[in-house]
Design an enzyme around this catalytic site. Structure first.
Site, PDB file in Angstrom:
ATOM      1  N   GLY A  13       0.820  -1.216   0.000  1.00 45.03           N
ATOM      2  CA  GLY A  13       0.000   0.000   0.000  1.00 45.03           C
ATOM      3  C   GLY A  13       0.848   1.258   0.000  1.00 45.03           C
ATOM      4  O   GLY A  13       1.977   1.261  -0.516  1.00 45.03           O
ATOM      5  N   VAL A  15       2.378   2.633   2.367  1.00 47.24           N
ATOM      6  CA  VAL A  15       3.600   2.502   3.169  1.00 47.24           C
ATOM      7  C   VAL A  15       4.510   1.402   2.615  1.00 47.24           C
ATOM      8  O   VAL A  15       5.697   1.636   2.353  1.00 47.24           O
ATOM      9  CB  VAL A  15       3.239   2.216   4.644  1.00 47.24           C
ATOM     10  CG1 VAL A  15       4.464   1.781   5.435  1.00 47.24           C
ATOM     11  CG2 VAL A  15       2.642   3.464   5.272  1.00 47.24           C
ATOM     12  N   THR A  98      -9.981   1.837  11.476  1.00 41.14           N
ATOM     13  CA  THR A  98     -10.851   1.872  12.645  1.00 41.14           C
ATOM     14  C   THR A  98     -11.928   0.796  12.503  1.00 41.14           C
ATOM     15  O   THR A  98     -12.489   0.608  11.422  1.00 41.14           O
ATOM     16  CB  THR A  98     -11.507   3.264  12.763  1.00 41.14           C
ATOM     17  OG1 THR A  98     -10.453   4.233  12.794  1.00 41.14           O
ATOM     18  CG2 THR A  98     -12.334   3.388  14.028  1.00 41.14           C
ATOM     19  N   ALA A 169       4.647  11.184   5.096  1.00 37.49           N
ATOM     20  CA  ALA A 169       3.355  11.788   4.774  1.00 37.49           C
ATOM     21  C   ALA A 169       3.116  11.591   3.282  1.00 37.49           C
ATOM     22  O   ALA A 169       4.066  11.628   2.483  1.00 37.49           O
ATOM     23  CB  ALA A 169       3.352  13.269   5.125  1.00 37.49           C
ATOM     24  N   ASN A 229       1.353  11.334  15.770  1.00 41.18           N
ATOM     25  CA  ASN A 229       0.183  11.701  14.958  1.00 41.18           C
ATOM     26  C   ASN A 229      -0.835  12.482  15.776  1.00 41.18           C
ATOM     27  O   ASN A 229      -1.458  13.426  15.271  1.00 41.18           O
ATOM     28  CB  ASN A 229      -0.460  10.448  14.355  1.00 41.18           C
ATOM     29  CG  ASN A 229       0.152  10.110  13.002  1.00 41.18           C
ATOM     30  OD1 ASN A 229       1.089  10.775  12.565  1.00 41.18           O
ATOM     31  ND2 ASN A 229      -0.361   9.099  12.342  1.00 41.18           N
ATOM     32  N   LEU A 232       0.397  16.054  16.097  1.00 39.17           N
ATOM     33  CA  LEU A 232       0.252  16.805  14.833  1.00 39.17           C
ATOM     34  C   LEU A 232      -1.219  17.175  14.609  1.00 39.17           C
ATOM     35  O   LEU A 232      -1.547  18.320  14.265  1.00 39.17           O
ATOM     36  CB  LEU A 232       0.775  15.975  13.658  1.00 39.17           C
ATOM     37  CG  LEU A 232       2.290  15.712  13.637  1.00 39.17           C
ATOM     38  CD1 LEU A 232       2.652  14.698  12.563  1.00 39.17           C
ATOM     39  CD2 LEU A 232       3.058  17.011  13.430  1.00 39.17           C
ATOM     40  N   CYS A 281      -5.061   8.391   8.489  1.00 34.28           N
ATOM     41  CA  CYS A 281      -4.406   8.110   9.779  1.00 34.28           C
ATOM     42  C   CYS A 281      -4.740   9.033  10.949  1.00 34.28           C
ATOM     43  O   CYS A 281      -4.890   8.539  12.067  1.00 34.28           O
ATOM     44  CB  CYS A 281      -2.906   8.055   9.579  1.00 34.28           C
ATOM     45  SG  CYS A 281      -2.463   6.619   8.581  1.00 34.28           S
TER      46      CYS A 281
HETATM   47  P1  NAD Z   1      -3.056   0.490   2.520  1.00 39.06           P
HETATM   48  O1  NAD Z   1      -4.475   0.164   2.736  1.00 39.06           O
HETATM   49  O2  NAD Z   1      -2.670   1.445   1.447  1.00 39.06           O
HETATM   50  O3  NAD Z   1      -2.217  -0.844   2.249  1.00 39.06           O
HETATM   51  C1  NAD Z   1      -2.333  -1.989   3.011  1.00 39.06           C
HETATM   52  C2  NAD Z   1      -2.176  -3.207   2.096  1.00 39.06           C
HETATM   53  O4  NAD Z   1      -2.086  -4.379   2.894  1.00 39.06           O
HETATM   54  C3  NAD Z   1      -3.359  -3.428   1.143  1.00 39.06           C
HETATM   55  O5  NAD Z   1      -2.893  -3.414  -0.194  1.00 39.06           O
HETATM   56  C4  NAD Z   1      -3.905  -4.810   1.551  1.00 39.06           C
HETATM   57  O6  NAD Z   1      -4.363  -5.558   0.441  1.00 39.06           O
HETATM   58  C5  NAD Z   1      -2.688  -5.449   2.167  1.00 39.06           C
HETATM   59  N1  NAD Z   1      -2.971  -6.541   3.085  1.00 39.06           N
HETATM   60  C6  NAD Z   1      -3.853  -6.577   4.116  1.00 39.06           C
HETATM   61  N2  NAD Z   1      -3.766  -7.759   4.763  1.00 39.06           N
HETATM   62  C7  NAD Z   1      -2.830  -8.484   4.123  1.00 39.06           C
HETATM   63  C8  NAD Z   1      -2.281  -9.786   4.323  1.00 39.06           C
HETATM   64  N3  NAD Z   1      -2.670 -10.571   5.334  1.00 39.06           N
HETATM   65  N4  NAD Z   1      -1.324 -10.222   3.480  1.00 39.06           N
HETATM   66  C9  NAD Z   1      -0.899  -9.448   2.464  1.00 39.06           C
HETATM   67  N5  NAD Z   1      -1.363  -8.197   2.231  1.00 39.06           N
HETATM   68  C10 NAD Z   1      -2.321  -7.723   3.057  1.00 39.06           C
HETATM   69  O7  NAD Z   1      -2.506   0.978   3.931  1.00 39.06           O
HETATM   70  P2  NAD Z   1      -1.352   2.071   4.197  1.00 39.06           P
HETATM   71  O8  NAD Z   1      -1.896   3.438   3.991  1.00 39.06           O
HETATM   72  O9  NAD Z   1      -0.120   1.650   3.480  1.00 39.06           O
HETATM   73  O10 NAD Z   1      -1.153   1.900   5.774  1.00 39.06           O
HETATM   74  C11 NAD Z   1      -0.568   0.725   6.302  1.00 39.06           C
HETATM   75  C12 NAD Z   1      -0.233   0.974   7.772  1.00 39.06           C
HETATM   76  O11 NAD Z   1       0.759   2.001   7.862  1.00 39.06           O
HETATM   77  C13 NAD Z   1      -1.401   1.460   8.626  1.00 39.06           C
HETATM   78  O12 NAD Z   1      -1.266   0.921   9.920  1.00 39.06           O
HETATM   79  C14 NAD Z   1      -1.211   2.967   8.682  1.00 39.06           C
HETATM   80  O13 NAD Z   1      -1.739   3.525   9.859  1.00 39.06           O
HETATM   81  C15 NAD Z   1       0.290   3.086   8.678  1.00 39.06           C
HETATM   82  N6  NAD Z   1       0.806   4.341   8.087  1.00 39.06           N
HETATM   83  C16 NAD Z   1       0.269   4.845   6.944  1.00 39.06           C
HETATM   84  C17 NAD Z   1       0.799   6.006   6.379  1.00 39.06           C
HETATM   85  C18 NAD Z   1       0.225   6.610   5.125  1.00 39.06           C
HETATM   86  O14 NAD Z   1       0.669   7.687   4.733  1.00 39.06           O
HETATM   87  N7  NAD Z   1      -0.740   6.008   4.455  1.00 39.06           N
HETATM   88  C19 NAD Z   1       1.907   6.627   6.977  1.00 39.06           C
HETATM   89  C20 NAD Z   1       2.450   6.065   8.139  1.00 39.06           C
HETATM   90  C21 NAD Z   1       1.897   4.907   8.689  1.00 39.06           C
HETATM   91  C1  UGA Z   2       0.385  12.238   8.511  1.00 42.20           C
HETATM   92  C2  UGA Z   2       1.676  12.613   9.252  1.00 42.20           C
HETATM   93  O1  UGA Z   2       2.092  13.917   8.831  1.00 42.20           O
HETATM   94  C3  UGA Z   2       2.774  11.596   8.959  1.00 42.20           C
HETATM   95  O2  UGA Z   2       3.938  11.901   9.716  1.00 42.20           O
HETATM   96  C4  UGA Z   2       2.281  10.197   9.336  1.00 42.20           C
HETATM   97  O3  UGA Z   2       3.260   9.232   9.025  1.00 42.20           O
HETATM   98  C5  UGA Z   2       1.002   9.901   8.566  1.00 42.20           C
HETATM   99  O4  UGA Z   2       0.013  10.920   8.879  1.00 42.20           O
HETATM  100  C6  UGA Z   2       0.397   8.587   8.922  1.00 42.20           C
HETATM  101  O5  UGA Z   2       0.639   8.051   9.979  1.00 42.20           O
HETATM  102  O6  UGA Z   2      -0.381   8.163   8.072  1.00 42.20           O
HETATM  103  P1  UGA Z   2      -0.539  12.574   6.060  1.00 42.20           P
HETATM  104  O7  UGA Z   2      -1.857  12.273   6.679  1.00 42.20           O
HETATM  105  O8  UGA Z   2      -0.158  11.842   4.826  1.00 42.20           O
HETATM  106  O9  UGA Z   2       0.633  12.323   7.127  1.00 42.20           O
HETATM  107  O10 UGA Z   2      -0.459  14.118   5.689  1.00 42.20           O
HETATM  108  P2  UGA Z   2      -0.322  15.472   6.519  1.00 42.20           P
HETATM  109  O11 UGA Z   2       0.512  16.368   5.720  1.00 42.20           O
HETATM  110  O12 UGA Z   2       0.048  15.261   7.931  1.00 42.20           O
HETATM  111  O13 UGA Z   2      -1.809  16.044   6.446  1.00 42.20           O
HETATM  112  C7  UGA Z   2      -2.886  15.406   7.088  1.00 42.20           C
HETATM  113  C8  UGA Z   2      -4.125  16.280   6.952  1.00 42.20           C
HETATM  114  O14 UGA Z   2      -3.994  17.479   7.714  1.00 42.20           O
HETATM  115  C9  UGA Z   2      -4.398  16.737   5.513  1.00 42.20           C
HETATM  116  O15 UGA Z   2      -5.768  16.746   5.267  1.00 42.20           O
HETATM  117  C10 UGA Z   2      -3.838  18.141   5.485  1.00 42.20           C
HETATM  118  O16 UGA Z   2      -4.423  18.942   4.509  1.00 42.20           O
HETATM  119  C11 UGA Z   2      -4.205  18.614   6.884  1.00 42.20           C
HETATM  120  N1  UGA Z   2      -3.331  19.701   7.380  1.00 42.20           N
HETATM  121  C12 UGA Z   2      -1.995  19.499   7.471  1.00 42.20           C
HETATM  122  C13 UGA Z   2      -3.901  20.886   7.779  1.00 42.20           C
HETATM  123  O17 UGA Z   2      -5.129  21.073   7.722  1.00 42.20           O
HETATM  124  N2  UGA Z   2      -3.090  21.871   8.264  1.00 42.20           N
HETATM  125  C14 UGA Z   2      -1.748  21.709   8.376  1.00 42.20           C
HETATM  126  O18 UGA Z   2      -1.057  22.658   8.834  1.00 42.20           O
HETATM  127  C15 UGA Z   2      -1.189  20.490   7.969  1.00 42.20           C
END
Ligand code: NAD
Ligand code: UGA
Length: 471
Positions: A13, A15, A98, A169, A229, A232, A281
């Protein structure tokens, strides 16, 4: 410990894909496989049309994946089991959304995907393996994993669990991964735990300076991700709460953020007032923290973090109410142009986007909503509105999609800016003079992102309403 030869990322995904790609690029001698159950996702990672829109990601993926300028060491595959068997280190990067039903619904994280990945590793691993929690998880998840691994793992196979949360992010993922503020590695404080942390630190050490690699105990690392998070998100809710006071008093929230942010103890980042934070997130992780506090019998702490989310929900509905009251209390039959549907610029991700709530409220007012977003497809907007409780019949009746900002604004009563795409700031692509000519009168612009030059638009004849600025 023997050198690391093979690494697996479970979950291709937002990440797993970018993190695996950067690790592969920076460690050419290590085989990096990113696995997922979804065949379409993996096929997209193996093409030039990556499944996520992330500036600068394609060249990184291609360099490690396509074996043109160097040996290939990045693989995307659905062979989850085979890849786990070969791996010295397995990163779990699956989604932890969630919960929508059962105990803790609407607050607690759904750990089903995470547990299923843990069980799969336990069942498949044939030699000692380091398992890395990269997904965001509740504090003490590693204790649950340890029990599962012990019960399901093959005799003689040892597992070491590390917490290594991701801080990237979206929209800046490549830059964040290439030059992270810090890498956090939590481990058990045992000789084998500390050794595993060192192994992981060495992989990051290929490109991250040693002083930016922080090692802690495992519970601190798990909790630090939720804390970061939450802090922030709390800043955004704080500035958004102030934006409401600004609108009522004549103060300007941009000037407030600037003046306060110059204090080095406060700092200027994450103080941009907006229509509300979105993304997969912030809401999820603040609620996760709040729920944890609740289960730890800390109701005051739970309520404190819950209020961060409550202000965010209020900010979104406050914005729509301002649109309705400014447009003389009725939107029925009026065309409203919505600029931007993704939750922030430079991503096509729409999860928890503020635009969803705003569009839902506009539909409820029977407005004719036209949406333009440079990256988000109609199918995705439809799906997002559907899963967020809009009747598809209403969506079909009230919502249309435009391919450019002009068709979107044509004959509209108001333009609402909900995502801060560069093309919406009038220094850039959109010709606001032309927009003004094709709109109904009076022509309103509601800026939920404070990206437009309000003075210039007012001189063109627009009536302009901005978050955090009164009239
Ligand atoms: P995502 O939904 O984009 O990707 C998750 C992937 O995992 C999906 O493609 C799904 O098919 C796959 N998956 C689920 N169960 C599986 C299994 N058993 N085997 C193989 N594949 C499986 O999610 P994401 O946005 O990459 O987030 C992943 C985690 O990282 C979350 O816990 C999120 O909170 C955290 N995170 C996300 C971000 C972000 O910017 N999106 C940043 C930091 C941390
Ligand atoms: C956020 C954190 O910034 C990352 O460090 C973290 O890894 C990630 O969540 C995660 O755990 O998923 P992200 O959600 O991708 O990253 O983007 P941000 O830039 O933090 O923005 C989040 C939301 O807040 C957006 O809707 C953005 O428009 C809003 N935002 C951001 C504001 O309204 N004001 C700001 O000053 C900054």
């Amino acid at each position: 410990m023997a050198p690391v030869k093979s690494v697996c990322f479970i979950g291709a995904g937002f990440v797993g894909g970018p993190s695996g790609a950067v690790l592969a690029l920076k460690n050419p001698d290590v085989e990096v496989s990113v696995v997922d159950l979804s065949e379409t996702r993996i096929a997209a990672w193996n093409s030039d049309a990556l499944p996520i829109y992330e500036p600068g990601l394609l060249p990184v993926v291609k360099e490690a994946r396509d074996a043109e300028v160097r040996p290939q060491n990045l693989f995307f595959t659905t062979d989850v089991k085979g890849t786990i068997k070969r791996a010295d280190i397995v990163f779990i990067c699956v989604n932890t959304p969630t919960k929508t039903a059962g105990i803790g619904a609407g607050k607690a994280p759904n750990m089903a995907y995470f547990e299923s990945a843990t069980r799969m590793i336990a069942a498949e691993a044939e030699s000692d393996t380091i398992i890395v929690e990269k997904s965001t998880v509740p504090c003490r998840t590693a204790a649950n994993m340890r029990e599962i691994l012990k019960a399901v793992g093959k005799p003689g196979v040892n597992f070491e669990i590390l917490s290594n949360p991701e801080f990237l992010a979206e929209g800046t993922a490549v830059a964040d991964l290439m030059k992270p503020d810090r890498i956090l590695i939590g481990s058990m404080q045992t000789p084998s735990g500390l050794e595993a942390a060192e192994v992981l630190a060495n992989l990051y050490g290929s490109w991250v300076p040693k002083e930016n690699i922080l090692k802690t105990n495992i519970w601190s690392s798990e909790l630090a991700k939720l804390a970061a998070n939450a802090l922030l998100a709390q800043r955004i809710s704080s500035i958004n709460a102030l934006s409401a006071i600004c609108e009522a008093t004549g103060a300007d929230v941009g000037e407030i953020a600037y003046a306060a942010g110059l204090d080095s103890r406060i700092g200027s980042r994450m103080l941009q007032a907006s229509v509300g934070f979105g993304g997969s997130c912030f809401r999820k992780d603040v609620l996760n923290l709040s729920y944890m506090a609740e289960t730890l019998h800390l109701p005051e702490v739970a309520a404190y973090w819950q209020s961060v989310v409550a202000i965010n929900e209020w900010q979104k509905s406050r914005f729509t109410k301002r649109v309705i009251s400014t447009l003389y209390g009725t939107l029925t039959g009026k065309k409203i142009a919505v600029y931007g549907f993704s939750y922030k610029k430079n991503t096509a991700d729409t999860r928890e986007s503020a635009a969803i709530s705003v569009v839902k409220d506009l539909i409820a007012e029977q407005a004719k909503v036209c949406i333009y977003d440079p990256q988000v497809t109609k199918a995705q907007i439809w799906e997002e509105l559907d899963i967020n409780g809009c009747h598809l019949a209403d969506v079909e009746k009230f919502v249309t999609i435009a391919q450019n900002p002009y068709d979107c604004a044509s004959e509209s009563h108001a333009v609402i800016v909900l995502t801060e795409w560069d093309e919406f700031s009038n220094k850039d692509v959109v010709d606001w003079e032309q927009i003004f000519d094709i709109m109904e009168r009076p022509a309103f612009v509601f800026d939920g992102r404070r990206v437009i030059d309000a003075g210039k638009l007012q001189r063109l004849g627009f009536r302009v309403e901005c978050i955090g600025r009164g009239n």
